[in-house]
Design an enzyme around this catalytic site. Structure first.
Site, short mmCIF file in Angstrom:
data_model
loop_
_atom_site.label_atom_id
_atom_site.label_comp_id
_atom_site.label_asym_id
_atom_site.label_seq_id
_atom_site.Cartn_x
_atom_site.Cartn_y
_atom_site.Cartn_z
N HIS A 37 18.72 117.23 13.00
CA HIS A 37 17.56 116.89 14.11
C HIS A 37 17.13 115.48 14.03
O HIS A 37 17.19 114.69 14.99
CB HIS A 37 16.53 118.10 14.10
CG HIS A 37 15.26 117.57 14.93
ND1 HIS A 37 15.41 117.68 16.21
CD2 HIS A 37 14.04 117.46 14.65
CE1 HIS A 37 14.25 117.51 16.85
NE2 HIS A 37 13.68 117.03 15.73
C1 HEM Z 1 10.35 114.30 10.24
C2 HEM Z 1 11.35 114.05 11.05
C3 HEM Z 1 11.37 114.36 12.30
C4 HEM Z 1 11.88 113.49 13.33
C5 HEM Z 1 12.16 112.12 13.24
C6 HEM Z 1 11.81 114.15 14.73
C7 HEM Z 1 12.09 113.49 15.88
C8 HEM Z 1 11.85 114.25 16.97
C9 HEM Z 1 12.43 113.30 18.22
C10 HEM Z 1 12.63 111.91 18.18
C11 HEM Z 1 12.32 114.47 19.07
C12 HEM Z 1 12.38 113.94 20.75
C13 HEM Z 1 13.65 114.38 21.18
C14 HEM Z 1 13.61 114.46 22.34
O1 HEM Z 1 12.66 114.78 23.16
O2 HEM Z 1 15.00 114.59 23.06
C15 HEM Z 1 11.87 115.56 18.57
C16 HEM Z 1 11.72 116.61 19.27
C17 HEM Z 1 11.48 117.82 18.90
N1 HEM Z 1 11.38 118.01 17.41
FE1 HEM Z 1 11.35 116.90 15.80
N2 HEM Z 1 11.79 115.50 14.49
C18 HEM Z 1 11.28 115.61 13.15
C19 HEM Z 1 10.86 116.68 12.62
C20 HEM Z 1 10.87 118.12 13.12
C21 HEM Z 1 10.35 119.19 12.81
C22 HEM Z 1 10.41 119.58 11.45
C23 HEM Z 1 10.81 120.14 13.59
C24 HEM Z 1 10.48 121.58 13.70
C25 HEM Z 1 10.49 122.38 12.79
C26 HEM Z 1 10.84 119.48 14.89
C27 HEM Z 1 11.07 120.03 16.01
C28 HEM Z 1 11.19 119.38 17.31
C29 HEM Z 1 11.32 120.13 18.58
C30 HEM Z 1 10.99 121.48 18.63
C31 HEM Z 1 11.42 119.01 19.34
C32 HEM Z 1 11.45 119.26 20.94
C33 HEM Z 1 13.05 119.60 21.36
C34 HEM Z 1 13.24 120.85 21.56
O3 HEM Z 1 12.36 121.75 22.02
O4 HEM Z 1 14.53 121.17 21.69
N3 HEM Z 1 11.02 118.12 14.69
N4 HEM Z 1 11.77 115.20 17.35
#
Ligand code: HEM
Ligand code: MGD
Ligand code: MGD
Ligand code: HEM
Ligand code: SF4
Ligand code: SF4
Ligand code: SF4
Ligand code: SF4
Ligand code: SF4
Ligand code: MO
Lengths: 224, 810, 309
Positions: A180
């Site tokens: 991710h």
């Molecule tokens: C620390 C590092 C992390 C970074 C750099 C990061 C980065 C991002 C980014 C850039 C997005 C937007 C992507 C998009 O909108 O297309 C996103 C969406 C998301 N992230 Fe993260 N994330 C991190 C950690 C996490 C963690 C730990 C979780 C959950 C356990 C998480 C869950 C999500 C979810 C659920 C979305 C929305 C996309 C979806 O629903 O499929 N993220 N993240």
């Protein structure tokens, strides 16, 4: 090895920006991200002796042990918040299946050959559902092995199983998060969606054209 | 004990019946474990419950409480009818061959001479036929119908295996297995040791229970030999010392007896204590009674005891009746007692029928308790809800609590079951205001003396003339007291063979009781202790374990009498003085004298041909299978039911209880019957606690926190009682609430064809201390005592039981 | 026993074996001869006293076992099992002293994540070092005998230390010292095995055909062993495990699994790095932006939120 000279656009044209995440969603995400990271650090500290030094980050082994599950509780609540906001957008459709079939193109970055996508691609959906499921499992198994409050409610054998599942789930969850995070970095412009809340139109055009088309029409999917 | 603790390690078969050695004597029990591990010895346990002792036994047989005489009668019958006796021993060392007065008889459960009104016997017919020469008559062929052997055969013939099963509820096959194992020890080279305690004593026929086993042991030739004997496992750490020192209402030290009202003068007293030998040449050691008595009187009153005043005989109280505990509390209830001194005793918890005790204590003007602990007795007036439901306002008794030290804070000797006087040192100072018992007694003594000095009184002499030669009259030291027990010469003692030679100088410690005189030239407070602190020093403090592995440890501490470790040890060899068992030589004839590893119980120079019997205290020189007039309730043990029994006496249906046992009128009325109280209760102790003391100790309270009763799974089912649930148990005298331990260790017994349930009630709870408040069996027990020594019948009574929803409220 | 210097054989969560300092150490063992035990609980009280443990005064729940289980303050416990022997028809009261078995291959140590919280000395004793313990209760999961208990007060794990403090100065365990029947013996493991051998011969002569020594191989043998009359059925002794070994779950969890998992994680991170190196960033092209802008223009009439800046 060919020398790849990057084309610089001759003129910087006015950019189109598309809102992708509300402030609330962003805060929610980063709380989740931070807790997850801390959980990872604290969890891994106990997972393998070579990482035990990480306990120093939490004020020593005993505190690491004590804090980790509470972080887990925060994670659960926090992720639940995200879940409510995003689940509809993450429902699976035919395009996702097609996307998956062309995973090779995905990895190569040949997005032109892929179907147009709505807000999320199958990979993101995978992260979403994968995390949803694994956090739930981590939480339940976490409770079982949370000895300070829940010790002695189940047999030791169940405890052992829970510990094993917890570790295995944590492994997969971390793997998934690596994917991710990497995806966020690799796909330039993604991080902005979670920092400033918006993406450039080009980003949306390239990665989530269907979503862009809807958006420009002012159509909003339920829950968006 | 005839033998000693360590000697148990030399046995081939240990039988624990009438006790629970592993539970109540865990440290001594190690010798059983040793005998098993090192000699391949076997262990039998006969107990109403499958006990901790039974858990390591080779064979366990259940028995209904209060029926041991029937069981042992069955064993005697088995031995006699299968000819499993050690013939030479029986013939030569017991009174089997003695002819009994033809007037003696036994029918319908009664011996000749019974007086129902007095509940007592005219015992005149219970004696030997005595010839012109003054000696008892014998029939060496053992065929005369009036000889003890034949009488015994006849007496015990009724106790067939079937009868044993019918009375005791012990399955016939199990009984027979026990009998067979016991019988295997009738050979001269196999010995059995009998270990017993309260399971036999706490019955209205307690003394006879013990006699029954003593007879078995005599038939097997097991008395006076290594690994054999009748081994009473004593109770409190110094209870042996207590009895030795005559702390019974009718005794004076060294098992001498107090005069009774029928003996107003010294001659009358001595006339029944002459102990003329009943056979030619016997030692009949009690012939020396006067020497012991006079030395005691000299020790008590010194110069004031003279030949002219019959050694101050008049100073001694003359008993009208015995003042045992039961009598004392009965008198209290009758309002005939003003005050009571209660030193190291917690009767409210430990004597029968608590209701009666509370009534008695409430009628006193004053009560003094001397105890290291805050006992229930000293708080009998305090309301503790259901645990002690008294109306404090109605009780006028003034209570004085004097805190004392406890044994670990004292210096002195403790006498163990094996008669060893072992000196010990204080572990720490008594806490707070606690004082040594001796200090307190000295204060009281000195105050009394001053009062008598000042006011005269009716008869001040015994108090004013009492010897009190201690460096600090207010605080006699244990060393001073011990030396006084041992005794010293009041005049130079000459060698009987050479009148010019001084054996013991005036003022010096005596070295043995053989040196005691009846002319007032020696003093000894307790003749059997003479030798414990000689001119060579404190023998009790000796700590040399070296004994060549014999287990006798002659250089460790000091054993009465004369540092002898096994009593009647001459019986370990045959008539010719040759050991019965060469691998376990003890005392034998070495051609010119008696030799061996123990101090011979016997004149060292008596030649075997002199046929001096080994049972030196008896005028017969032999052991008694038939006890003549020595027991109040008959010369042979016979089965009597407990006063509260679930069935009628199968061998004498008309008799309730022991016809000569101690019971007061009111207490007869307080007995319950089996229609209302169908279950047999017994009471006992648990390893985790020592009486009522250790519930004051945190660790013990942790290990066994709460009062419970034990019942079988069958009874629990019948009564809807759940494991760990609350029950109420009640008798005709009181009621208790307890947790239920439902166990496979207690099984219903088939008694006279009907299933009989047993309720086991441990002893250790009360309303003071660190453990959970609780009740104890003495709210239920009957106020009945043994015919001979008045020990209460704590071990067999009737109760009812029911499940209840919740426990008592404090 | 001669003085025993306590050299470490193993430390939890550490790969390095500390160097042996003192002289040669011999393996020790406590032998509990169940056939000699009378269930008097002297060992239990000695353990409380020597280790200065303060257990709570509990209640009676219908059995003799008190407390009802091992606790952080009760490192040993007599368990009383009632058993009707189907072969003889006789009842047997099987009394077993429960407590740490001091496994040669200790599951507790294997599971423990805190370096040095559990140590094993070369003499075989497995000891908990409370300063290092973090209270995670992994040892509880690791132990095949259900021994360690975590204190609610200081959140540390407790269990029998085999009186390592006493053994270190040449004394036997406090419980062995207190045992009145010498049912508890202590010495070199070899001597204890010999002693057991004698006892087993005796027990067999008394009809216990299956008497034997409980020294389970599944955990590499133990430094607390039992002489059992029915060694074929250890479970009748209040659930003594039949063929104890470290649970496969634990082995999977804390065995090689954890190394592989860690490797995989590192590999994933590395993989991402290489992917980036090979494929390069997934960038939005100017063309994309133009297309988007166009689309935005089109949609303007229909109230787009996309706006040019
Ligand atoms: C620390 C590092 C992390 C970074 C750099 C990061 C980065 C991002 C980014 C850039 C997005 C937007 C992507 C998009 O909108 O297309 C996103 C969406 C998301 N992230 Fe993260 N994330 C991190 C950690 C996490 C963690 C730990 C979780 C959950 C356990 C998480 C869950 C999500 C979810 C659920 C979305 C929305 C996309 C979806 O629903 O499929 N993220 N993240
Ligand atoms: N731990 C501990 N040890 C003690 C004491 C203590 O309080 N606690 N007290 C000490 C004292 S003062 C004494 S006197 C001794 C007593 O020592 P024991 O006499 O050994 O002790 P008890 O438990 O009173 O009774 C022993 C057994 O007698 C059984 N029994 C009851 N009725 C009968 C019967 O009719 N026939 C037979 N055959 N058995 C019967 C009981 O089931 C019980 O198992 O213990 C001493 N040792
Ligand atoms: N139902 C039932 N009742 C029984 C029995 C039974 O088996 N069943 N057993 C009976 C037997 S065998 C006995 S021995 C009795 C015991 O009956 P008790 O002797 O009344 O019982 P203990 O609790 O031993 O009380 C002795 C007291 O002495 C105190 N003490 C200890 N050391 C010293 C000291 O140095 N000086 C003084 N002054 N006091 C000291 C203790 O604190 C304790 O309070 O109980 C009897 N009662
Ligand atoms: C969701 C709620 C969670 C709860 C209640 C929880 C609880 C626990 C508990 C109780 C432990 C044992 C150590 C201790 O007591 O601290 C533990 C260990 C661990 N947890 Fe969690 N946890 C949760 C989520 C997570 C997450 C999200 C991760 C990482 C992705 C994670 C990774 C780990 C790891 C790696 C371990 C160590 C496992 C081992 O040593 O084998 N946990 N967790
Ligand atoms: S009094 Fe003490 S030494 Fe004697 S058996 Fe009881 S515990 Fe052992
Ligand atoms: S001290 Fe010995 S005999 Fe007593 S319970 Fe413990 S192991 Fe058994
Ligand atoms: S609780 Fe157990 S596993 Fe966890 S650190 Fe302490 S000793 Fe190690
Ligand atoms: S018994 Fe359990 S606690 Fe003891 S060493 Fe073995 S695994 Fe560790
Ligand atoms: S060896 Fe020491 S710590 Fe272990 S049970 Fe015995 S006394 Fe307690
Ligand atoms: Mo006693």
């Amino acid at each position: 090895m060919a020398i790849d000279i990057e084309h610089q656009p001759p003129v910087v044209r006015a950019r189109t920006f598309v809102d992708r995440y509300s402030a609330f969603a962003r805060v929610n995400h980063w709380i989740t991200a931070i807790t997850f990271s801390l959980l990872t650090l604290s969890g891994l500290a106990l997972f393998h002796p070579s990482l035990y030094f990480l306990t120093a980050l939490f004020g020593g082994g005993a505190l690491t042990r004590a804090i980790h599950p509470w972080l887990g509780v925060i994670l659960l609540i926090s992720f639940f918040g995200m879940f409510l906001q995003f689940w509809r957008m993450n429902l699976w459709n035919r395009d996702d299946t097609q996307w998956m079939k062309q995973i090779g193109d995905v990895v190569k970055g040949d997005e032109e050959r892929l179907p147009e996508l709505d807000k999320y691609n199958a990979g993101q959906k995978g992260v979403f559902w994968g995390q949803a499921l694994m956090i739930l499992v981590l939480f339940t198994t976490g409770l079982v092995i949370w000895d300070q409050y829940f010790g002695g409610y189940v047999t030791i054998e169940t405890n052992r199983l829970a510990a094993l599942i917890h570790a295995v789930m944590a492994f997969f969850a971390i793997m998934l998060i690596i994917v991710h995070i990497y995806a966020g970095i690799w796909v330039r412009g993604s991080v902005a969606s979670m920092t400033r809340g918006k993406v450039t139109g080009g980003w949306a055009w390239r990665h989530h054209r269907k979503w862009l088309r809807r958006t420009v029409k002012g159509e909003r999917a339920p829950g968006e | 004990m005839t033998n000693s603790w360590a000697d148990i390690g030399w046995t081939d078969l240990a039988i624990i019946m009438g006790g629970n050695a592993a539970e109540a004597h865990p440290c001594g029990f190690k010798w059983v474990v040793e005998a098993k591990a090192n000699r391949g010895a076997k262990l039998i346990v006969v107990d109403p419950r499958y006990t901790r002792s039974a858990s390591v036994a080779d064979f366990y047989c259940p028995i209904r409480p209060g029926t041991d005489i029937a069981f042992l009668g069955g064993v005697i019958n088995y031995l006699l009818s299968n000819d499993k006796i050690q013939h030479d021993y029986v013939k030569n060392y017991t009174n089997a061959a003695y002819l009994v007065n033809p007037a003696y008889g036994f029918s319908d459960g009664l011996f000749t001479g019974y007086d129902e009104a007095k509940r007592d016997y005219d015992k005149s017919s219970w004696d030997y036929q005595v010839g012109e020469d003054g000696f008892a008559k014998l029939d060496d062929t053992l065929q005369d119908p009036n000889c003890v052997f034949q009488l015994m055969k006849k007496h015990f013939a009724i106790y067939t295996p079937e009868m044993v099963e019918r009375i005791c509820g012990s399955p016939k096959d199990k009984f027979l297995k026990v009998a067979e194992m016991i019988a295997s020890c009738s050979t001269p080279t196999k010995t059995m040791t009998s270990m017993y305690a309260l399971g036999w004593t706490q019955h209205s026929k307690g003394s006879q229970n013990i006699r029954a086993m003593a007879m078995v042991q005599l038939l097997l030739g097991n008395i006076g030999v290594r690994g054999g004997g009748m081994n009473a496992l004593r109770g409190h750490s110094n209870i042996q010392g207590l009895t030795d020192l005559g702390l019974m209402s009718n005794l004076i030290p060294g098992y001498l007896t107090l005069p009774t009202e029928k003996e107003p003068d010294f001659n009358a007293y001595m006339s029944s204590r002459g102990f003329k030998p009943l056979r030619p040449g016997q030692m009949s050691y009690w012939q020396n009674y006067k020497k012991f008595f006079v030395s005691f009187q000299k020790s008590m009153w010194g110069e004031a005891a003279t030949a002219e005043n019959n050694w101050a005989y008049d100073y001694l109280p003359k008993l009208d009746v015995t003042y045992d505990m039961l009598r004392v509390f009965d008198l209290m209830v009758q309002g005939k007692m003003t005050g009571y001194f209660c030193q190291g005793f917690n009767p409210l918890m430990t004597l029968s029928n608590r209701g009666k005790l509370t009534e008695g204590l409430s009628k006193l003007k004053w009560l003094v308790t001397m105890d290291p602990l805050d006992t229930e007795t000293s708080r009998f007036w305090e309301n503790h809800g259901e645990f002690n439901d008294v109306k404090t306002g109605d009780i006028q008794t003034e209570v004085f609590q004097l805190p004392t030290s406890c044994f670990a804070e004292d210096e002195g000797s403790l006498v163990n079951s094996g008669r060893w006087l072992q000196w010990h040192y204080p572990g720490q100072e008594p806490p707070g205001e606690a004082k040594l018992d001796t200090w307190i007694m000295a204060q009281i003594g000195q105050k009394l003396k001053a009062l008598y000095q000042k006011e005269g009184g009716a008869f001040p002499d015994p108090i004013l003339n009492l010897t009190w030669n201690y460096a600090d009259p207010n605080n006699p030291t244990p060393q001073e007291l011990a030396k006084e027990m041992n005794g010293s010469a009041l005049a130079d003692q000459m060698d009987p063979k050479d009148a010019t030679k001084v054996v013991v100088e005036k003022g010096k410690q005596l070295s043995g009781f053989a040196q005691l005189k009846d002319d007032g030239s020696t003093q000894a407070f307790c003749w059997i202790y003479t030798g414990c602190w000689t001119e060579a020093g404190n023998q009790m403090a000796r700590r040399d374990k070296e004994d060549g592995g014999t287990g006798l440890a002659p250089k460790w501490a000091w054993s009465w009498p004369a540092n002898r470790r096994i009593l009647y040890n001459r019986a370990s060899s045959d008539v010719a003085g040759k050991p019965w068992d060469d691998s376990r030589k003890l005392v034998y004839w070495a051609g010119d004298k008696w030799a061996g590893i123990d101090v011979p119980d016997y004149g060292a120079a008596f030649k075997p041909e002199q046929t001096v019997g080994p049972f030196i205290m008896n005028p017969e020189g032999v052991a008694r299978l038939f006890t003549r007039k020595m027991m109040r309730d008959g010369p042979f043990p016979t089965h009597y039911e407990p006063f509260e029994a679930p069935v009628a006496n199968a061998v004498a249906p008309k008799i309730r209880g022991n016809p000569a046992a101690r019971i007061f009128k009111g207490d007869f009325a307080a007995l319950g019957s089996s229609d209302k109280y169908p279950y047999v209760a017994t009471s006992y102790r648990l390893t985790e606690h020592f009486h009522q003391w250790t519930k004051h100790v945190w660790v013990n309270a942790v290990l066994q926190p709460e009062f419970f009763v034990e019942i079988s799974e069958e009874l629990a089912k019948e009564k809807g009682i759940t494991k760990g649930g609350w029950v109420r148990v009640w008798s005709n005298r009181g009621s208790v609430k307890a947790k239920a331990v439902v166990t496979k260790r207690i099984k219903p017994l088939m008694v006279d064809g009907k299933p009989t349930h047993i309720v086991g009630i441990p002893q250790h709870w009360g309303f003071m201390g660190a453990a959970k408040k609780g009740m104890n069996p003495n709210s239920l027990t009957p106020f009945v005592g043994d015919a001979n020594i008045e020990t209460p019948e704590y071990k067999a009574f009737l109760v009812n039981i029911e499940a209840i929803a919740s426990g008592p409220v404090a | 026993m001669a003085n025993q210097s306590l050299n470490l054989l193993r430390r939890s969560a550490s790969t390095d074996t500390p160097p042996v300092t003192g002289g040669q150490t011999i393996e020790v063992a406590k032998l509990i001869d169940v056939s000699k035990c009378i269930g008097c609980k002297a060992c239990q009280s000695a353990c409380l006293e020597w280790n200065n443990l303060r257990e709570e005064v509990g209640v009676n729940v219908g059995v003799y076992d008190n407390p009802h289980d091992l606790t952080p303050n009760s490192w040993t416990l007599m368990r009383f099992a009632e058993w009707d022997n189907p072969d003889t028809g006789n009842f047997e009261w099987l009394i077993r002293k429960d407590g740490c078995m001091h496994c040669q291959d200790p599951g507790c140590l294997k599971a423990c994540p805190a370096p040095g919280a559990i140590v094993q000395y070369t003499n075989g004793i497995v000891d908990f070092v409370h300063e290092n313990c973090i209270g995670c209760a992994y040892c509880v999961k690791g132990c095949p005998f259900n021994i360690p208990r975590i204190s609610k007060v200081d959140h540390k794990a407790y269990k029998c230390s085999l009186c390592s403090d006493r053994v270190a100065v040449g004394q036997g365990p406090a419980c062995a010292k207190a045992c009145p029947t010498a049912a508890i013996m202590f010495g070199t493991k070899e001597d204890m095995k010999k002693q057991a051998e004698k006892r087993i011969v005796d027990l067999k002569s008394r009809g216990y055909a299956n008497a034997g020594l409980y020294d389970p191989a599944g955990v590499g043998g133990t430094h607390v062993m039992y002489v059992l009359h029915h060694n074929d059925k250890p479970e009748i002794y209040a659930g003594l495990p039949h063929e104890p070994k470290i649970s496969p779950l634990v082995a999977a969890w804390k065995g090689t699994g954890k190394v592989l998992a860690l490797g995989a994680l590192a590999f994933a991170a590395l993989g991402a790095f290489f992917h980036h190196t090979v494929v390069g960033p997934n960038k939005v092209s100017e063309h994309d932006e133009e297309n988007a802008a166009e689309l935005a223009e089109e949609g303007k009439s229909s109230k787009t939120e996309a706006r040019p800046v």
